[in-house]
Scaffold this active site. Sequence first.
Site, mmCIF file in Angstrom:
data_model
loop_
_atom_site.group_PDB
_atom_site.id
_atom_site.type_symbol
_atom_site.label_atom_id
_atom_site.label_comp_id
_atom_site.label_asym_id
_atom_site.label_seq_id
_atom_site.Cartn_x
_atom_site.Cartn_y
_atom_site.Cartn_z
ATOM 1 N N TYR A 1 72.524 14.559 21.728
ATOM 2 C CA TYR A 1 72.286 15.256 20.929
ATOM 3 C C TYR A 1 72.981 14.226 20.192
ATOM 4 C CZ TYR A 1 72.226 18.415 16.451
ATOM 5 O OH TYR A 1 71.761 18.960 15.403
ATOM 6 N N SER B 1 74.905 15.989 11.596
ATOM 7 C CA SER B 1 75.772 17.410 12.969
ATOM 8 C C SER B 1 77.294 16.594 12.601
ATOM 9 C CB SER B 1 75.072 17.257 13.910
ATOM 10 O OG SER B 1 75.767 18.154 14.499
#
Length: 267
Positions: free
Chosen positions: A142, A129
């Site tokens: 995350y 990501s």
Amino acid sequence: MSKIVLITGGSSGIGKSIGEYLLEKGEKIYGTSRNPDRYKDSKFPLLTLDVADKSTIDNCVKRIIEQEGRLDVLINNAGAGITGPIEEIPEEEIKANFETNFFGPINVIKAILPSMRSQRQGLIINITSIAGYMGLPFRGVYSANKGALEILTEAFRMELKDFNIAMTNVAPGDFATNIAAGRYHAPVTEDSPYKNTYGPVLKAIDEHVDDGSDPMDVAKLVYKIMNTKHPKVHYKVGAFMQKFSIVLKRILPDKVYEKLLLNHYKL
């Protein structure tokens, strides 16, 4: 000759888009899900696999090897979102998210490497990501595990060099998927010291996903990488400003970049 491709988390979102696109291009696709029976309309086979359960990983890989004789490409896509003030996210939720987003991909890689090594070829694409390139407010967990997977890939590439096994990262920005529905998020409580900051940021995060790019852009990049002789270490895909934010982080002083993020999230 068609490549044999395994996509973890292939039942929806980015994984599903990658699978359907590669299928159109003539590749042989196997996707995975913890509950394949829920997705009767899948255009490619879905095998049972939970990245937090090593036995399901081993069984899945064994089944493909027995059926096809080889496995050419692994796309480590299965993952889960998590949001909240780090102080307020329960420890078990932090560990569970790392289990899915970091330790899970490692275990799938470990299960596949012996086969790829014996056939003297293979490609592993880890879906990370853009959030993994920076610490984002209320997405710190995350960001941390996706960033860890990016770094792990750098080390893996050098260790695998002698076996003709390539590995790379693809870091998407915000894409229109159902990740928000399956994400753990710490509740916004009235007595939380973060109530006035976390609530608006959580709303903005969900809106960014809803307004995100077409996941098919990721699929097209994956196909391009599969047909690249020597893949790069890192790829980014998404809106221009999301990709450019990585460049800014590299060239700006830390506090200036931090100020940009604070302004972006209105903190």
